[in-house]
Motif scaffolding. Structure first.
Motif, PDB file in Angstrom:
ATOM      1  N   ASP A  67      27.077  47.783  41.497  1.00 52.22           N
ATOM      2  CA  ASP A  67      26.806  46.416  41.066  1.00 52.22           C
ATOM      3  C   ASP A  67      28.064  45.683  40.599  1.00 52.22           C
ATOM      4  O   ASP A  67      28.011  44.813  39.733  1.00 52.22           O
ATOM      5  N   GLU A  68      29.194  46.042  41.190  1.00 54.28           N
ATOM      6  CA  GLU A  68      30.457  45.447  40.784  1.00 54.28           C
ATOM      7  C   GLU A  68      30.454  43.930  40.937  1.00 54.28           C
ATOM      8  O   GLU A  68      31.178  43.223  40.237  1.00 54.28           O
ATOM      9  N   GLU A  69      29.630  43.415  41.828  1.00 56.54           N
ATOM     10  CA  GLU A  69      29.582  41.966  42.044  1.00 56.54           C
ATOM     11  C   GLU A  69      29.071  41.221  40.814  1.00 56.54           C
ATOM     12  O   GLU A  69      29.282  40.020  40.668  1.00 56.54           O
ATOM     13  N   LEU A  70      28.410  41.923  39.890  1.00 57.36           N
ATOM     14  CA  LEU A  70      27.904  41.274  38.683  1.00 57.36           C
ATOM     15  C   LEU A  70      29.012  40.999  37.659  1.00 57.36           C
ATOM     16  O   LEU A  70      28.797  40.250  36.707  1.00 57.36           O
ATOM     17  N   ASP A  71      30.184  41.578  37.863  1.00 56.66           N
ATOM     18  CA  ASP A  71      31.286  41.357  36.932  1.00 56.66           C
ATOM     19  C   ASP A  71      31.709  39.894  36.861  1.00 56.66           C
ATOM     20  O   ASP A  71      32.321  39.477  35.876  1.00 56.66           O
ATOM     21  N   VAL A  72      31.364  39.107  37.850  1.00 52.33           N
ATOM     22  CA  VAL A  72      31.700  37.673  37.806  1.00 52.33           C
ATOM     23  C   VAL A  72      30.902  36.955  36.710  1.00 52.33           C
ATOM     24  O   VAL A  72      31.261  35.847  36.312  1.00 52.33           O
ATOM     25  N   PHE A  73      29.837  37.580  36.209  1.00 52.46           N
ATOM     26  CA  PHE A  73      28.995  36.978  35.173  1.00 52.46           C
ATOM     27  C   PHE A  73      29.414  37.388  33.759  1.00 52.46           C
ATOM     28  O   PHE A  73      28.712  37.093  32.797  1.00 52.46           O
TER      29      PHE A  73
END
Length: 133
Positions: A67-73
């Motif tokens: 879920d690395e893409e959630l780091d933008v949040f």
């Protein structure tokens, strides 16, 4: 005079050794760490248990659940997500095993990512179900 200095030096060495042995035997009294078996039994009713497990989790490496893409949040308020953004979280939570959801929420917390308000009820329900089974 020499005997007095040697006696004081010997006394200091003995005191230091006793202090080290006592510290190693009893551990630090200022730090409370839960062992991982007790964290598995935390059910949300005991605030101290939850705090100890969170402290334990903070000392470990952060676990990613693909879920690395959630780091933008990172550093975003829980009420500041669009429905489309909340859906990204929902897709991830429903692709993982139910017993992993609790650890995933800890991972998000440690990474500074707030769970969107839109899916909090669903996530907490999944955590409650995993604790009761």
């Amino acid at each position: 005079m020499t005997y007095l200095i040697l006696s004081l030096l010997a006394l200091g060495i003995v005191a230091a050794m006793i202090g080290l042995l006592s510290h190693n035997k009893h551990g630090s009294s200022n730090v409370i760490m839960a062992d991982s078996s007790s964290c598995a039994t935390c059910n949300g009713d005991n605030q101290k248990c939850e705090q100890e497990c969170m402290m334990e989790a903070a000392t470990k490496d952060i676990v990613y659940f693909d879920d690395e893409e959630l780091d933008v949040f990172r550093d975003r308020a829980a009420d500041d997500y669009t429905d489309e953004e909340a859906e990204q979280f929902r897709e991830i939570v429903y692709t993982m095993k139910q017993r992993e959801v609790r650890e995933w929420t800890r991972s998000l917390t440690l990474r500074g990512i707030a769970l969107p308000n839109q899916i909090k009820d669903e996530v907490f329900l999944l955590i409650d179900e995993s604790l009761s089974s």
